[in-house]
Design a protein around this motif. Structure first.
Motif, PDB file in Angstrom:
ATOM      1  N   GLY A  76       0.796  -1.213   0.000  1.00 59.58           N
ATOM      2  CA  GLY A  76       0.000   0.000   0.000  1.00 59.58           C
ATOM      3  C   GLY A  76       0.833   1.269   0.000  1.00 59.58           C
ATOM      4  N   VAL A  77       2.147   1.143  -0.179  1.00 55.54           N
ATOM      5  CA  VAL A  77       3.058   2.287  -0.203  1.00 55.54           C
ATOM      6  C   VAL A  77       3.364   2.642  -1.651  1.00 55.54           C
ATOM      7  N   VAL A  78       3.126   3.887  -2.027  1.00 53.76           N
ATOM      8  CA  VAL A  78       3.323   4.313  -3.408  1.00 53.76           C
ATOM      9  C   VAL A  78       4.759   4.069  -3.852  1.00 53.76           C
ATOM     10  N   ARG A  79       5.726   4.409  -3.002  1.00 49.27           N
ATOM     11  CA  ARG A  79       7.130   4.263  -3.386  1.00 49.27           C
ATOM     12  C   ARG A  79       7.492   2.817  -3.733  1.00 49.27           C
ATOM     13  N   ASP A  80       6.841   1.850  -3.081  1.00 43.02           N
ATOM     14  CA  ASP A  80       7.127   0.447  -3.391  1.00 43.02           C
ATOM     15  C   ASP A  80       6.698   0.099  -4.812  1.00 43.02           C
ATOM     16  N   ALA A  81       5.508   0.557  -5.206  1.00 40.97           N
ATOM     17  CA  ALA A  81       5.041   0.306  -6.575  1.00 40.97           C
ATOM     18  C   ALA A  81       5.904   1.051  -7.583  1.00 40.97           C
ATOM     19  N   VAL A  82       6.323   2.265  -7.241  1.00 38.84           N
ATOM     20  CA  VAL A  82       7.192   3.042  -8.124  1.00 38.84           C
ATOM     21  C   VAL A  82       8.502   2.303  -8.366  1.00 38.84           C
ATOM     22  N   LEU A  83       9.025   1.665  -7.317  1.00 38.66           N
ATOM     23  CA  LEU A  83      10.263   0.895  -7.453  1.00 38.66           C
ATOM     24  C   LEU A  83      10.101  -0.212  -8.488  1.00 38.66           C
ATOM     25  N   ALA A  84       8.987  -0.920  -8.458  1.00 40.48           N
ATOM     26  CA  ALA A  84       8.747  -1.987  -9.430  1.00 40.48           C
ATOM     27  C   ALA A  84       8.683  -1.420 -10.847  1.00 40.48           C
ATOM     28  N   PHE A  85       8.013  -0.264 -11.001  1.00 41.01           N
ATOM     29  CA  PHE A  85       7.940   0.366 -12.323  1.00 41.01           C
ATOM     30  C   PHE A  85       9.339   0.700 -12.844  1.00 41.01           C
ATOM     31  N   CYS A  86      10.182   1.249 -11.971  1.00 39.68           N
ATOM     32  CA  CYS A  86      11.516   1.687 -12.393  1.00 39.68           C
ATOM     33  C   CYS A  86      12.408   0.499 -12.760  1.00 39.68           C
ATOM     34  N   ILE A  87      12.240  -0.622 -12.053  1.00 42.61           N
ATOM     35  CA  ILE A  87      13.015  -1.818 -12.398  1.00 42.61           C
ATOM     36  C   ILE A  87      12.628  -2.294 -13.799  1.00 42.61           C
ATOM     37  N   GLY A  88      11.327  -2.369 -14.061  1.00 43.22           N
ATOM     38  CA  GLY A  88      10.871  -2.791 -15.380  1.00 43.22           C
ATOM     39  C   GLY A  88      11.333  -1.840 -16.472  1.00 43.22           C
ATOM     40  N   ALA A  89      11.283  -0.537 -16.204  1.00 47.49           N
ATOM     41  CA  ALA A  89      11.708   0.462 -17.185  1.00 47.49           C
ATOM     42  C   ALA A  89      13.198   0.342 -17.486  1.00 47.49           C
ATOM     43  N   THR A  90      13.988   0.146 -16.439  1.00 47.87           N
ATOM     44  CA  THR A  90      15.436   0.023 -16.618  1.00 47.87           C
ATOM     45  C   THR A  90      15.789  -1.166 -17.502  1.00 47.87           C
ATOM     46  N   LEU A  91      15.137  -2.306 -17.268  1.00 47.56           N
ATOM     47  CA  LEU A  91      15.427  -3.504 -18.054  1.00 47.56           C
ATOM     48  C   LEU A  91      15.009  -3.333 -19.508  1.00 47.56           C
ATOM     49  N   MET A  92      13.917  -2.603 -19.746  1.00 45.83           N
ATOM     50  CA  MET A  92      13.492  -2.361 -21.127  1.00 45.83           C
ATOM     51  C   MET A  92      14.495  -1.472 -21.867  1.00 45.83           C
TER      52      MET A  92
END
Length: 511
Positions: free
Chosen positions: A440-456
């Protein structure tokens, strides 16, 4: 019209124009039959994954008939589905190269149908988990068998766009799954423990219809002549040529040059590994990068999209399907509208461009989400922009590994790269992302987005360096069959260097 094979029983070699005859065919009703018969299974895959993702909140509610949590549905069940797909790809990929494309794309669809039907009958968590794994097992086998058949049957001029659109048709299923989940989750229509079961049952019905169409799809003539069935290959291609000449009302152009190969049986894992890693190290690096990038982005993030809407934007669980239907439509439009450019602009700029651009857009979405500037509607709009490009890139990953390795290793190469790349991003991704979104923490979901973006983005950079100029080229020109190389070597001819300068870039190795 045709170039007959010249088979030598003494040497075991076959000289044939089957590949060039297939590549020079104009688009016809016969090709549409191939597309419909083989491509529609991706619709079922999209239907499956989307239904489970959108039903996660409802399945975890009291009265669903399963004592399961939201995290178990989007985490463990999703990871088991992907693990099954990886296992099925490897298992059936080997059998596809050994026993042929047609036998295996019938068997794998049957496995999918049985597992999906039994998922609808789930009475406990372990049963649900088991048959999610087996459903994935069948789907994974489909990837290897079908991508091999598509590339070997579709003319080189159209191969890129057709492959992308077929793989992108996953998202048509996602649209259907999203809208079906809205209906299935409406407790005014179906009880809480009935609606989700009916959606899985509908998947079985659709699969049976596809099975009826698929019976008419032929075996790959390319596979036939390498495995000692050159007469069958000739008869099949000649029959297709006659049909297309009648349809077009004009004779076909003369085919290109013949190819001489040595007939052989199946190839062992050791030779496949040696071919992929020793002969084609750059192409192997490219395949891994593309699959890991797209698998993490899709399997980690879209599996939990429904939970994000519910947890962060207070969208009712029964309404998440509407949002996901919009995203899924955007995903399909990407390969549909951009697919032609992979055949005209070229593989390298389009693969690199779609990966890098989708990654940068995802970074932007993460920043806006972290800053609190998004609501459910604008978040959906951002995702549409990201996935419009990402879906074309992800589909090109399957196209890439299915066309840049020798024919004898094609199905196993698809299976291997799919399994390794998807295991890295598709098993760890959902498990990690379920934990991040459940916090339920926004920063945690943001972290997942950034990992996916970096790999792409990183995968896109690898494509800039190593992508092969395969547009408009025959499969045998992109990667000469091992049996053809063996024949040339025996005759004293020099075979082309696999990752040598020229063949990677379409220089001396390109005709």
């Amino acid at each position: 019209m045709s170039g007959a094979s010249d088979a030598s029983t003494a040497t075991g070699t076959v000289t044939t124009k089957v590949p060039s005859r297939l590549d020079r065919l104009p688009w016809s009703r016969w090709h549409w039959m191939i597309v419909i018969g083989l491509g529609t299974v991706w619709i079922l895959d999209g239907l499956e994954v989307t239904i489970v993702g959108n039903m996660a909140s409802r399945l975890s509610e009291p009265g669903s008939g399963l004592p399961i949590t939201d995290a178990q549905v989007t985490g463990m069940a999703a990871a088991l589905y992907v693990a099954g797909a990886c296992s099925g790809a490897l298992f059936f990929g080997r059998l596809t190269d050994r026993y042929g494309r047609k036998k295996l794309f019938i068997v794998t669809l049957a496995v999918y149908l049985a597992a999906t039907a039994l998922t609808a009958l789930s009475f406990s968590v372990w049963w649900f988990f088991l048959f999610r794994f087996l459903t994935g097992f069948g789907i994974g086998g489909e990837y290897a068998a079908i991508n091999s058949a598509i590339d070997e049957l579709i003319p080189s001029k159209y191969r890129g766009r057709v492959d992308l659109i077929i793989n992108g048709s996953y998202w048509l299923g996602a649209v259907g799954g999203a809208l079906l989940s809205v209906v299935a989750l409406d407790t005014d229509l179906f009880a809480a423990n009935v609606g989700w079961r009916l959606t899985f049952a509908l998947g079985v019905v659709l699969g049976l219809v596809i099975l009826l169409v698929r019976r008419n799809v032929p075996e790959s003539p390319r596979w036939m002549f390498i495995h000692g069935r050159e007469r069958d290959a000739e008869e099949l291609v000649a029959g297709v040529e006659r049909k297309i000449e009648r349809e077009k009302g004009a004779p076909l152009p003369e085919p290109g040059p013949a190819i001489t190969i040595r007939r052989r049986g199946s190839i062992g894992f050791l030779e496949i590994a040696r071919t992929v890693f020793r002969r084609y190290p750059k192409r192997a690096t490219l395949g891994f990068s593309l699959f890991i990038g797209q698998a993490f982005l899709y399997n980690a993030i879209t599996f939990g999209f429904g939970s994000i809407l519910v947890r962060f934007f207070d969208v009712p669980s029964g309404s998440t399907g509407y949002y996901f239907a919009v995203i899924a439509a955007g995903n399909f439009l990407g390969p549909l509208l951009l697919g032609r450019l992979f055949d005209t602009v070229g593989r390298r700029p389009m693969i690199a461009g779609t990966y890098i651009l989708s990654g940068l857009l995802l970074f932007g979405t993460a920043w806006l989400f972290d800053a609190g500037k998004l609501d459910a509607t604008t978040m959906t709009a951002c995702w549409c922009a990201v996935l419009f490009f990402a879906s074309a890139g992800a589909s090109s990953a399957y196209l890439t590994v299915s066309e840049i390795f020798p024919m004898e290793t094609r199905a196993m190469a698809i299976a291997f790269f799919y399994a390794i790349g998807t295991a890295a991003g598709g098993i760890s991704g959902p498990l990690l992302f379920a934990e991040l979104t459940e916090s339920g923490v926004v920063r945690d979901a943001v972290l997942a987005f950034c990992i996916g973006a970096t790999l792409m983005v990183l995968a896109g950079i690898v494509a800039v360096l190593f992508a092969v100029k395969a547009e408009g080229r025959s499969l045998e020109d992109i990667a000469k069959p091992l049996s053809a190389e063996a024949h040339e070597s025996a005759a004293g001819a020099a075979g082309p260097g696999s990752d040598a300068p020229g063949t990677e870039s379409g220089g001396p190795g390109r005709t």
